[in-house]
Design a protein around this motif. Structure first.
Motif, PDB file in Angstrom:
ATOM      1  N   ILE A   1       0.771 -29.317  30.860  1.00 61.99           N
ATOM      2  CA  ILE A   1       2.093 -29.937  30.946  1.00 61.99           C
ATOM      3  C   ILE A   1       2.113 -30.795  32.201  1.00 61.99           C
ATOM      4  CG2 ILE A   1       4.583 -29.541  31.090  1.00 61.99           C
ATOM      5  CD1 ILE A   1       4.060 -26.729  29.999  1.00 61.99           C
ATOM      6  N   SER A   2       2.583 -32.013  32.073  1.00 64.19           N
ATOM      7  CA  SER A   2       2.597 -32.943  33.197  1.00 64.19           C
ATOM      8  C   SER A   2       4.015 -33.141  33.734  1.00 64.19           C
ATOM      9  CB  SER A   2       2.037 -34.305  32.768  1.00 64.19           C
ATOM     10  OG  SER A   2       0.702 -34.184  32.330  1.00 64.19           O
ATOM     11  N   PHE A   3       4.121 -33.229  35.044  1.00 65.45           N
ATOM     12  CA  PHE A   3       5.360 -33.592  35.715  1.00 65.45           C
ATOM     13  C   PHE A   3       5.042 -34.646  36.772  1.00 65.45           C
ATOM     14  CE2 PHE A   3       6.233 -29.289  34.203  1.00 65.45           C
ATOM     15  CZ  PHE A   3       7.487 -29.449  33.624  1.00 65.45           C
ATOM     16  N   ALA A   4       5.942 -35.608  36.925  1.00 64.31           N
ATOM     17  CA  ALA A   4       5.708 -36.670  37.899  1.00 64.31           C
ATOM     18  C   ALA A   4       7.013 -37.064  38.588  1.00 64.31           C
ATOM     19  CB  ALA A   4       5.092 -37.895  37.216  1.00 64.31           C
ATOM     20  N   GLN A   5       6.907 -37.355  39.869  1.00 65.95           N
ATOM     21  CA  GLN A   5       8.001 -37.907  40.672  1.00 65.95           C
ATOM     22  C   GLN A   5       9.292 -37.091  40.530  1.00 65.95           C
ATOM     23  OE1 GLN A   5       8.239 -42.276  40.628  1.00 65.95           O
ATOM     24  NE2 GLN A   5       6.383 -42.304  39.394  1.00 65.95           N
ATOM     25  N   HIS A   6       9.140 -35.769  40.601  1.00 67.17           N
ATOM     26  CA  HIS A   6      10.306 -34.892  40.517  1.00 67.17           C
ATOM     27  C   HIS A   6      10.492 -34.187  41.853  1.00 67.17           C
ATOM     28  CE1 HIS A   6      13.132 -31.875  39.161  1.00 67.17           C
ATOM     29  NE2 HIS A   6      13.206 -32.467  37.984  1.00 67.17           N
ATOM     30  N   GLU A   7      11.737 -34.043  42.274  1.00 64.65           N
ATOM     31  CA  GLU A   7      12.042 -33.444  43.572  1.00 64.65           C
ATOM     32  C   GLU A   7      11.450 -32.041  43.730  1.00 64.65           C
ATOM     33  OE1 GLU A   7      13.741 -33.136  47.408  1.00 64.65           O
ATOM     34  OE2 GLU A   7      13.360 -34.866  46.103  1.00 64.65           O
ATOM     35  N   LEU A   8      11.478 -31.244  42.655  1.00 67.02           N
ATOM     36  CA  LEU A   8      11.012 -29.858  42.760  1.00 67.02           C
ATOM     37  C   LEU A   8       9.507 -29.746  42.955  1.00 67.02           C
ATOM     38  CD1 LEU A   8      12.370 -26.984  42.638  1.00 67.02           C
ATOM     39  CD2 LEU A   8      13.843 -28.954  42.327  1.00 67.02           C
TER      40      LEU A   8
END
Length: 210
Positions: free
Chosen positions: A121-128
């Motif tokens: 699962i990819s996440f990008a440019q998120h505060e958390l």
């Protein structure tokens, strides 16, 4: 690393907080704190106990062979092999938290390829992502997903092989997440960040498709 009494205090607090969020249903999950590195020993929740009302006597000490050390009663978690593998791979981590949640299961289902036996699962440019140690402006991560092997030694090997330093968590398909950190506080912070991101991702996609 941590004296037993301090490890117990941390595990009781973490179990309470996770149970309040519904992350430890039906006696699921397992939590540990490293007590010693060489030779390895850990305080870990015993098999079958209800972490929603975890007690001191539900926490036992096991060694690197997953044997219960003298003075403690109970059977170690069936997934102790995963904890051993991660502690041996990363000598500086001090705590491993494994929980089963709706959102980590849903996303493990969506992003796992049964034919390939892997996923992420990819996440990008998120505060958390900052809570996971990624402070760069265009930060991005991939959270690995491994098969839910019935053979727990094989499961331990799969999680350990997939784990890497910069992303302190591994998802198991239709099962749950193993999150870890250099202290119990760090492991809980990482777990909470992952679960926030999972829920955010699922709800965003649901909103976009409605």
């Amino acid at each position: 690393m941590y004296p037993f009494n301090q490890a117990v205090e941390s595990l009781l607090e973490i179990a309470h907080r996770c149970a309040q969020k519904g992350w430890l249903p039906a006696t699921s999950g397992n939590l540990s704190v490293r007590l010693n590195g060489h030779p390895l020993s850990m305080a870990i929740t015993r098999s079958g106990c209800d972490k929603a009302c975890l007690k001191t006597e539900d926490i036992i000490v096991v060694d690197e062979r997953m044997q219960v050390m003298s003075g403690y009663a109970g059977k170690p978690s069936a997934e102790t092999s995963v904890h051993v593998g991660l502690y041996e791979k990363f000598p500086d981590i001090a705590c491993i938290l494994h929980v089963h949640t709706i959102f980590n299961n849903l996303l493990s289902e969506r992003y796992f390829s049964i034919s390939e036996g892997t996923g992420h699962i990819s996440f990008a440019q998120h505060e958390l992502l900052k809570a996971l140690g990624h402070w760069e402006e265009k930060a991005s991560i991939n959270i690995p997903i491994v098969p839910n092997y019935a053979n727990l030694e094989r499961l331990g090997q799969a999680v350990t092989e997939a784990a890497y330093r910069d992303v302190p968590g591994v998802l198991v398909h239709r099962h749950g997440i193993y999150a870890y950190g250099e202290s119990p506080e760090a492991a809980l912070r990482h777990l909470e960040a992952f679960e926030f991101l999972f829920e955010y991702h699922w709800r965003l996609n649901q909103a976009a498709s409605s």
